[in-house]
Motif scaffolding. Structure first.
Motif, PDB file in Angstrom:
ATOM      1  N   ASP A  16       0.811  -1.228   0.000  1.00  0.00           N
ATOM      2  CA  ASP A  16       0.000   0.000   0.000  1.00  0.00           C
ATOM      3  C   ASP A  16       0.840   1.272   0.000  1.00  0.00           C
ATOM      4  O   ASP A  16       0.304   2.370  -0.022  1.00  0.00           O
ATOM      5  N   SER A  18       3.197   2.260   2.390  1.00  0.00           N
ATOM      6  CA  SER A  18       3.703   2.781   3.661  1.00  0.00           C
ATOM      7  C   SER A  18       5.054   2.140   3.988  1.00  0.00           C
ATOM      8  O   SER A  18       5.332   1.011   3.584  1.00  0.00           O
ATOM      9  N   VAL A  41       3.789   7.277   7.739  1.00  0.00           N
ATOM     10  CA  VAL A  41       3.293   7.963   6.546  1.00  0.00           C
ATOM     11  C   VAL A  41       3.870   9.376   6.605  1.00  0.00           C
ATOM     12  O   VAL A  41       3.652  10.093   7.578  1.00  0.00           O
ATOM     13  N   THR A  47      -1.498   6.385   2.230  1.00  0.00           N
ATOM     14  CA  THR A  47      -1.377   5.025   1.720  1.00  0.00           C
ATOM     15  C   THR A  47      -2.305   4.883   0.516  1.00  0.00           C
ATOM     16  O   THR A  47      -3.208   5.692   0.315  1.00  0.00           O
ATOM     17  N   ASP A  48      -2.097   3.862  -0.288  1.00  0.00           N
ATOM     18  CA  ASP A  48      -3.050   3.523  -1.343  1.00  0.00           C
ATOM     19  C   ASP A  48      -4.254   2.848  -0.688  1.00  0.00           C
ATOM     20  O   ASP A  48      -4.095   2.042   0.239  1.00  0.00           O
ATOM     21  N   LYS A  92      -7.764   3.591   3.902  1.00  0.00           N
ATOM     22  CA  LYS A  92      -6.716   4.501   3.426  1.00  0.00           C
ATOM     23  C   LYS A  92      -6.387   5.444   4.574  1.00  0.00           C
ATOM     24  O   LYS A  92      -7.281   5.875   5.310  1.00  0.00           O
TER      25      LYS A  92
END
Length: 120
Positions: A16, A18, A41, A47-48, A92
């Motif tokens: 994702d 991170s 993050v 994140t995705d 997310k």
């Protein structure tokens, strides 16, 4: 007995996006049913959006502030907050603060790239 220290953990990027340092799990210690990692993050980052078919996650925030989205519901998050993310829930994380957003992430069963489905 198996013991690991976060300062000895090497950072890697999850599916994702991170950056995490795993304390227990397939990369670090021989945990069988769960994993524990520190995730970061960066300021202005996110994140995705993704979900996990099998894994339940707990996000416990230890630095910074941001916004968490789970299945379309947004909530502000800060130090001391804990978010439960059930299997199958799209989620997310956004860092909307002025310092890195840092959290402990517990996954059961343990984190796996194969169980991470990116939705954006």
């Amino acid at each position: 007995m198996h013991v690991a220290n976060i300062e000895d953990a090497e950072s890697f990027i999850t599916k994702d996006g991170s950056a995490i340092r795993e304390v227990a799990g397939p990369v670090s210690l021989p945990a069988v049913n769960q994993s524990l990692a520190e995730a970061t993050v960066p300021v202005g980052g996110a994140t995705d959006e993704h979900y996990h078919r099998l894994t339940e996650e707990l996000y416990y925030f230890i630095a910074g502030r941001g916004r968490m989205r789970v299945d379309g519901e947004d909530r502000d998050v800060k130090v001391g907050d804990c978010v439960v993310i059930p299997p199958g829930a799209r989620h997310k994380l956004f860092n909307e603060g002025d310092e890195p957003l840092v959290l402990l992430c517990c996954c059961a069963p343990m984190y796996s790239h194969d169980d991470t489905i990116i939705t954006e």
